[in-house]
Design a protein around this motif. Structure first.
Motif, PDB file in Angstrom:
ATOM      1  N   GLU A 354       0.876  -1.071  -0.166  1.00 37.00           N
ATOM      2  CA  GLU A 354      -0.081   0.080  -0.087  1.00 37.00           C
ATOM      3  C   GLU A 354       0.696   1.250  -0.263  1.00 37.00           C
ATOM      4  O   GLU A 354       1.050   2.079  -1.122  1.00 37.00           O
ATOM      5  CB  GLU A 354      -1.186  -0.200   1.352  1.00 37.00           C
ATOM      6  CG  GLU A 354      -1.777   1.408   0.996  1.00 37.00           C
ATOM      7  CD  GLU A 354      -2.991   0.836   1.662  1.00 37.00           C
ATOM      8  OE1 GLU A 354      -3.974   0.723   2.141  1.00 37.00           O
ATOM      9  OE2 GLU A 354      -2.958   1.726   3.512  1.00 37.00           O
ATOM     10  N   GLU A 355       1.844   1.320   1.025  1.00 36.58           N
ATOM     11  CA  GLU A 355       2.754   2.461   1.111  1.00 36.58           C
ATOM     12  C   GLU A 355       3.772   2.245  -0.133  1.00 36.58           C
ATOM     13  O   GLU A 355       3.548   4.074  -0.814  1.00 36.58           O
ATOM     14  CB  GLU A 355       4.141   1.977   2.240  1.00 36.58           C
ATOM     15  CG  GLU A 355       4.010   3.784   2.537  1.00 36.58           C
ATOM     16  CD  GLU A 355       5.061   3.109   4.027  1.00 36.58           C
ATOM     17  OE1 GLU A 355       5.461   3.978   3.734  1.00 36.58           O
ATOM     18  OE2 GLU A 355       3.838   2.908   4.636  1.00 36.58           O
ATOM     19  N   THR A 357       2.668   1.707  -3.425  1.00 36.96           N
ATOM     20  CA  THR A 357       1.649   2.133  -4.595  1.00 36.96           C
ATOM     21  C   THR A 357       1.109   3.110  -4.505  1.00 36.96           C
ATOM     22  O   THR A 357       0.314   3.892  -4.975  1.00 36.96           O
ATOM     23  CB  THR A 357       0.616   0.879  -5.339  1.00 36.96           C
ATOM     24  OG1 THR A 357      -0.158   0.527  -4.158  1.00 36.96           O
ATOM     25  CG2 THR A 357       1.893  -0.064  -5.083  1.00 36.96           C
ATOM     26  N   ASN A 358       1.503   3.988  -3.209  1.00 39.43           N
ATOM     27  CA  ASN A 358       0.650   5.344  -2.902  1.00 39.43           C
ATOM     28  C   ASN A 358      -0.430   4.850  -2.463  1.00 39.43           C
ATOM     29  O   ASN A 358      -1.634   5.779  -2.674  1.00 39.43           O
ATOM     30  CB  ASN A 358       0.722   6.363  -3.753  1.00 39.43           C
ATOM     31  CG  ASN A 358       2.240   7.098  -3.199  1.00 39.43           C
ATOM     32  OD1 ASN A 358       1.806   7.879  -2.267  1.00 39.43           O
ATOM     33  ND2 ASN A 358       2.851   7.031  -4.439  1.00 39.43           N
ATOM     34  N   GLY A 359      -0.821   3.364  -2.056  1.00 36.85           N
ATOM     35  CA  GLY A 359      -2.698   3.340  -1.685  1.00 36.85           C
ATOM     36  C   GLY A 359      -2.930   3.017  -2.813  1.00 36.85           C
ATOM     37  O   GLY A 359      -4.862   2.399  -2.806  1.00 36.85           O
ATOM     38  N   SER A 360      -2.549   2.875  -3.978  1.00 36.87           N
ATOM     39  CA  SER A 360      -2.957   2.740  -5.298  1.00 36.87           C
ATOM     40  C   SER A 360      -3.740   1.037  -5.174  1.00 36.87           C
ATOM     41  O   SER A 360      -5.068   0.805  -5.531  1.00 36.87           O
ATOM     42  CB  SER A 360      -2.749   3.504  -6.370  1.00 36.87           C
ATOM     43  OG  SER A 360      -2.134   2.583  -7.544  1.00 36.87           O
ATOM     44  N   ILE A 361      -2.601   0.251  -4.566  1.00 36.82           N
ATOM     45  CA  ILE A 361      -3.190  -1.240  -4.943  1.00 36.82           C
ATOM     46  C   ILE A 361      -3.327  -1.564  -2.775  1.00 36.82           C
ATOM     47  O   ILE A 361      -2.721  -1.808  -2.121  1.00 36.82           O
ATOM     48  CB  ILE A 361      -2.040  -2.201  -5.207  1.00 36.82           C
ATOM     49  CG1 ILE A 361      -1.879  -2.243  -6.476  1.00 36.82           C
ATOM     50  CG2 ILE A 361      -2.239  -3.594  -4.950  1.00 36.82           C
ATOM     51  CD1 ILE A 361      -0.194  -2.444  -7.155  1.00 36.82           C
ATOM     52  N   LYS A 363      -4.889  -1.987   1.015  1.00 35.21           N
ATOM     53  CA  LYS A 363      -4.357  -3.648   2.043  1.00 35.21           C
ATOM     54  C   LYS A 363      -5.575  -4.113   1.465  1.00 35.21           C
ATOM     55  O   LYS A 363      -5.600  -5.234   2.157  1.00 35.21           O
ATOM     56  CB  LYS A 363      -3.519  -2.772   2.784  1.00 35.21           C
ATOM     57  CG  LYS A 363      -4.442  -2.613   3.921  1.00 35.21           C
ATOM     58  CD  LYS A 363      -3.571  -2.138   5.294  1.00 35.21           C
ATOM     59  CE  LYS A 363      -4.040  -1.163   6.313  1.00 35.21           C
ATOM     60  NZ  LYS A 363      -3.222  -0.541   7.016  1.00 35.21           N
TER      61      LYS A 363
ATOM     62  N   TYR B  33       1.268   9.931  -0.157  1.00 38.08           N
ATOM     63  CA  TYR B  33       2.130   9.895   1.032  1.00 38.08           C
ATOM     64  C   TYR B  33       2.843  10.728   1.528  1.00 38.08           C
ATOM     65  O   TYR B  33       4.004  11.217   0.827  1.00 38.08           O
ATOM     66  CB  TYR B  33       2.461   8.737   1.387  1.00 38.08           C
ATOM     67  CG  TYR B  33       1.517   8.106   1.579  1.00 38.08           C
ATOM     68  CD1 TYR B  33       0.314   7.700   1.304  1.00 38.08           C
ATOM     69  CD2 TYR B  33       1.501   6.207   1.687  1.00 38.08           C
ATOM     70  CE1 TYR B  33      -1.200   7.095   1.110  1.00 38.08           C
ATOM     71  CE2 TYR B  33       0.245   5.797   2.230  1.00 38.08           C
ATOM     72  CZ  TYR B  33      -0.734   5.484   1.676  1.00 38.08           C
ATOM     73  OH  TYR B  33      -2.231   5.205   2.062  1.00 38.08           O
ATOM     74  N   LYS B  52       2.263   9.301   9.738  1.00 34.99           N
ATOM     75  CA  LYS B  52       1.831   9.103   8.082  1.00 34.99           C
ATOM     76  C   LYS B  52       0.568  10.308   8.340  1.00 34.99           C
ATOM     77  O   LYS B  52      -0.602  10.686   8.798  1.00 34.99           O
ATOM     78  CB  LYS B  52       0.953   7.252   8.223  1.00 34.99           C
ATOM     79  CG  LYS B  52       1.218   7.460   6.427  1.00 34.99           C
ATOM     80  CD  LYS B  52       1.402   6.090   6.894  1.00 34.99           C
ATOM     81  CE  LYS B  52       1.911   5.221   5.955  1.00 34.99           C
ATOM     82  NZ  LYS B  52       1.716   3.842   5.247  1.00 34.99           N
ATOM     83  N   GLY B 159       2.172   9.130  -6.934  1.00 32.72           N
ATOM     84  CA  GLY B 159       0.940   9.578  -6.056  1.00 32.72           C
ATOM     85  C   GLY B 159      -0.025   8.495  -6.956  1.00 32.72           C
ATOM     86  O   GLY B 159       0.277   7.763  -7.320  1.00 32.72           O
ATOM     87  N   ARG B 160      -1.386   8.583  -6.206  1.00 26.67           N
ATOM     88  CA  ARG B 160      -2.056   8.017  -7.019  1.00 26.67           C
ATOM     89  C   ARG B 160      -3.389   9.121  -7.073  1.00 26.67           C
ATOM     90  O   ARG B 160      -3.493   9.853  -6.569  1.00 26.67           O
ATOM     91  CB  ARG B 160      -2.778   7.458  -6.348  1.00 26.67           C
ATOM     92  CG  ARG B 160      -3.785   6.453  -6.106  1.00 26.67           C
ATOM     93  CD  ARG B 160      -4.434   5.767  -4.748  1.00 26.67           C
ATOM     94  NE  ARG B 160      -4.148   6.022  -3.486  1.00 26.67           N
ATOM     95  CZ  ARG B 160      -5.522   6.154  -2.918  1.00 26.67           C
ATOM     96  NH1 ARG B 160      -6.531   5.966  -3.430  1.00 26.67           N
ATOM     97  NH2 ARG B 160      -5.169   6.765  -1.548  1.00 26.67           N
ATOM     98  N   GLU B 177      -7.911   2.180  -8.168  1.00 23.25           N
ATOM     99  CA  GLU B 177      -7.201   3.777  -8.110  1.00 23.25           C
ATOM    100  C   GLU B 177      -5.856   4.086  -8.643  1.00 23.25           C
ATOM    101  O   GLU B 177      -4.874   3.032  -8.479  1.00 23.25           O
ATOM    102  CB  GLU B 177      -7.383   5.061  -7.507  1.00 23.25           C
ATOM    103  CG  GLU B 177      -9.151   5.577  -7.244  1.00 23.25           C
ATOM    104  CD  GLU B 177      -9.843   6.509  -6.192  1.00 23.25           C
ATOM    105  OE1 GLU B 177     -10.546   6.676  -5.721  1.00 23.25           O
ATOM    106  OE2 GLU B 177      -8.688   5.487  -4.819  1.00 23.25           O
ATOM    107  N   PRO B 178      -5.559   4.735 -10.219  1.00 22.29           N
ATOM    108  CA  PRO B 178      -4.509   4.170 -11.062  1.00 22.29           C
ATOM    109  C   PRO B 178      -3.672   5.177  -9.945  1.00 22.29           C
ATOM    110  O   PRO B 178      -3.282   5.991  -9.362  1.00 22.29           O
ATOM    111  CB  PRO B 178      -4.842   4.794 -12.133  1.00 22.29           C
ATOM    112  CG  PRO B 178      -5.789   6.022 -12.702  1.00 22.29           C
ATOM    113  CD  PRO B 178      -7.098   4.880 -11.009  1.00 22.29           C
ATOM    114  N   GLU B 179      -2.137   4.811 -10.483  1.00 20.49           N
ATOM    115  CA  GLU B 179      -0.908   4.459  -9.682  1.00 20.49           C
ATOM    116  C   GLU B 179      -0.606   6.119 -11.042  1.00 20.49           C
ATOM    117  O   GLU B 179      -0.594   6.258 -12.011  1.00 20.49           O
ATOM    118  CB  GLU B 179       0.071   4.212 -10.038  1.00 20.49           C
ATOM    119  CG  GLU B 179      -0.033   3.497  -7.726  1.00 20.49           C
ATOM    120  CD  GLU B 179       1.635   3.148  -8.451  1.00 20.49           C
ATOM    121  OE1 GLU B 179       2.408   4.215  -7.684  1.00 20.49           O
ATOM    122  OE2 GLU B 179       1.536   1.304  -8.061  1.00 20.49           O
TER     123      GLU B 179
END
Lengths: 499, 226
Positions: A354-355, A357-361, A363, B33, B52, B159-160, B177-179
């Motif tokens: 998750e980290e 891929t910036n939350g894109s995938i 958890k 993030y 975070k 980012g995303r 959502e895409p990266e």
């Protein structure tokens, strides 16, 4: 960080409660004695505490060490030095893995030290291969396909009893100590790159490392014969509860102190060799983190050792008495799904994904796909038990599907899938699901080694399928739309007016 | 007029911000993030002070700014210390597509004003921060294109995207959502539009790159060499 602890405690509690309720109700319905049920409930609470403490500790200690080491050694220009340090790191963190020790003592025919060092060597060599792959930008898919061809050719020529053991030792290798360490090592190794493949190169290390032991252990098959005996008495110990917890806690502390020694050594050596690698503050944090990790791991091991094994075994045995295969399979589907939710190594992997891929995938979506994999693995293992299907057919067909899918799914998902396969076969699978299958197996009077043990091998394979399918869906859903009739001329704004 | 809104918060699930996307018509959103620091000396002693943080960026219509900020303040309880901050920065330029999507009424700099500004600018160089949001993996192409158009260098952030439309990105109840890669380039007014044009031509929405480009005004800068 403290906030993270709170959320992690909440998440773990939510994931443990369903399994606790399901097992308790099933145990009562099956008429298992109250002592076992009470100890299961106590252990479930310890499990929550253990997992939360362990993941929190490893987040601020082992994972930082792993990432820093990866980051520093990749900057070293001397390739042979890089490879030798990686080999040593791979070997040391594997031989101390608690799960591997449990497996080694269960296999009576091969001396413990031989099996443990064979597996360690396998991981070390393949961690080296993984580093070569990152350095020279080799294709993960090609390496994996070549290795599986080697493995399946070897399987044809070797005694049948040895195949499940080889796959199982690979499954247990990538456990609670090595997953966070190897995972972050990969992040460190690729962190300074910005090219297109950085993400897919970050993952895949655990996947490759779990192939290594399959090959080295299969080679052991040339020296030893596969006839093993399994001692089911470990499941039926009737000491008073308090004594069991105390005995186990002391034993677990010993069990986890030993793995910590090489990690601390690696940390100290690294700190001495490379200057300015850790600030004073970081050192303090890492030491505190290692102590927390140790405590968490000990609590975790106590909870699974005291009651999970026994409960799993008894449930398996009682289910066979009912003589209802579809009911057993239904229970298997649910328990397979729920147990992966709790597996700590999976949690760590998913957080990292998750980290990165910036939350894109996210958890959650990873967790669901892995849990579906868990259910499928239990179904296949049970069907195999009931209808005598050879493990080789399931693995051969399964891995063929895995390879076909790897051509359809984005690269990064193949890498993540192989990592998940390694992580899914963690401590809870070996201490609850495996005894459950062994329980059924003994009640049906079948061979534990050929018929029950393959569970871990299948468990390591099904996530490869589900995660890669997730990748295909993902690719489809996030496809960049190409617009035709839009005006993209650059226009200036009078921005001063708005301030 | 269009502005860039930045929200820094530790709120993980974008539930409190996402509904605003459709309420106020905000089609361009992405998130990255980050790490914040908590203010406790005990935690700092053990190096545990890191928290975070999530940074949400959205392009908004300036007319809606007050309403959006008010809603965010209420939804995320920003009046309480430590819950996060939200601020807006005006855009100095963007592609016309962005303007059309967010706000149909143009309020651009007319030719006369532009010329007046030009004279002013001749005495002192004016800089802009060009922000390019692009499909993951195209960052290198963007950098090369920008360099050919005269840019000095750039910075890459991962980012995303966050979609405004909920229905198209759901799977089994989870959002997909895409990266995205975000590239930051500092350039002065004389070459800014060339760089932006080049990026749009090479990797814009008419291509697979799907780049969205806009620029933010910079009042002053040091460390730039030509």
């Amino acid at each position: 960080m403290i906030e993270n602890f709170k959320t992690s405690l909440k998440e773990t509690t939510i994931s443990v409660i369903p399994i606790c309720i399901l097992v308790t109700i099933t145990s009562i319905l099956l008429g298992i004695d109250y002592n076992t049920i009470i100890s299961f409930i106590i252990s479930s609470f310890l499990l929550i505490l253990g997992i939360t403490t362990f993941t929190f500790g490893s987040n601020i200690s082992m994972m930082i060490i792993g990432e820093k080491i990866g980051n520093k050694i990749i900057k070293n220009k001397n390739i042979s030095l890089i490879l030798i340090s990686v080999l040593i790191i791979g070997f040391t963190i594997t031989i101390v893995e608690p799960d591997l020790k449990i497996l080694a003592t269960q296999l009576t025919n091969i001396p413990d030290i031989v099996l443990i060092s064979t597996v360690g060597l396998g991981v070390g060599l393949f961690l080296m291969l993984a580093t070569i792959k990152i350095l020279f930008k080799l294709n993960l898919k090609t390496i994996i396909i070549i290795n599986y061809i080697i493995i399946f050719t070897a399987c044809i020529f070797l005694p049948n009893e040895f195949i499940p053991i080889a796959f199982d030792s690979s499954g247990v290798t990538t456990g609670l100590i090595s997953v966070p360490f190897i995972l972050t090592l990969g992040i460190g190794l690729t962190s300074s790159r910005t090219d297109k493949d950085t993400k897919s190169d970050t993952f895949g290390l655990i996947g490759l490392c779990s192939i290594g032991p399959i090959i080295t252990v299969l080679l052991l098959g040339l020296l030893y014969d596969g006839n093993q005996t399994y001692d089911t008495n470990i499941f039926t110990n009737n000491l008073p509860l308090i004594n069991q917890y105390i005995n186990n806690f002391i034993k677990s502390i010993q069990d986890v102190l030993i793995p910590m020694i090489p990690i601390v050594l690696v940390f100290i050596i690294f700190k001495l060799v490379s200057k300015n690698s850790f600030t004073k503050k970081e050192t303090k944090k890492i030491i505190l983190g290692l102590i927390i990790t140790l405590l968490g791991l000990a609590i975790f091991l106590v909870s699974v050792n005291v009651s999970f094994m026994k409960t799993g075994y008894l449930i398996g045995e009682k289910f066979t008495e009912l003589n209802n295969e579809s009911l057993t399979i239904l229970f298997g589907i649910i328990i397979g799904f729920l147990i992966i939710l709790v597996e700590p190594a999976v949690k760590i992997l998913n957080e990292q994904i998750e980290e990165i891929t910036n939350g894109s995938i996210s958890k959650n979506i990873m967790q669901i796909s892995l849990s579906v994999g868990g259910s499928i693995a239990v179904i296949l293992s049970l069907l195999r038990l009931f209808y005598n299907i050879s493990i080789l057919y399931i693995l051969l067909f399964g891995y063929l599907l895995v390879i076909i899918l790897s051509f359809l799914t984005p690269k990064v998902f193949t890498a993540i899938a192989f990592d998940s396969g390694g992580s899914a076969t963690g401590s809870l699978t070996t201490t609850f699901l495996l005894p459950f299958i062994i329980g059924i197996c003994t009640a049906l009077e079948k061979n534990i080694f050929t018929d029950a043990f393959g569970l871990i091998a299948i468990m390591g394979m099904t996530p490869l399928i589900t995660i890669q399918i997730l990748g295909i869906i993902f690719q489809f859903k996030t496809k960049q739309k190409i617009y035709k009739n839009i005006d993209e001329t650059i226009i200036d704004y009078d921005w001063r007016k708005s301030i | 007029m269009i502005e860039l809104m930045c929200l820094i918060s530790s709120d993980k699930d974008d539930k409190s911000i996402k509904p605003l996307y459709s309420k106020y018509n905000m089609p361009f959103n992405f998130t990255i993030y980050g790490e914040g620091t908590a203010s406790s000396s005990l935690l700092e002693y053990f190096g545990l002070e890191k928290v975070k943080k999530y940074i949400y960026f959205s392009l908004i219509d300036q007319k809606e700014r007050t309403n959006i900020l008010q809603d965010i303040k209420e939804n995320l309880k920003l009046e309480k210390e430590g819950n996060g901050i939200c601020f807006t920065i005006p855009l100095s330029s963007s592609t016309k597509h962005i303007l059309n999507k967010i706000n149909d009424k143009e309020n651009t700099m007319d030719q006369k004003l532009k010329e007046e500004n030009q004279i002013e600018k001749d005495n002192k160089k004016e800089y802009h921060l060009i922000v390019t949001i692009i499909t993951e993996g195209y960052a290198e192409t963007v950098m090369n294109t920008a360099k050919n158009a005269g840019a000095g260098g750039g910075t890459l952030i991962n980012g995303r995207s966050l979609y405004q439309d909920k229905s198209k990105n759901m799977f089994l109840g989870f959002s997909i959502e895409p990266e995205k890669d975000v590239i930051l380039i500092v350039a002065d007014t004389s070459i800014k539009n060339n760089i932006m044009d080049a990026i749009v031509q090479k990797t814009g929405l008419k291509t697979k790159g799907g780049a969205i480009v806009f620029s933010l005004p910079i009042s002053d800068a040091v460390g730039l060499y030509e």
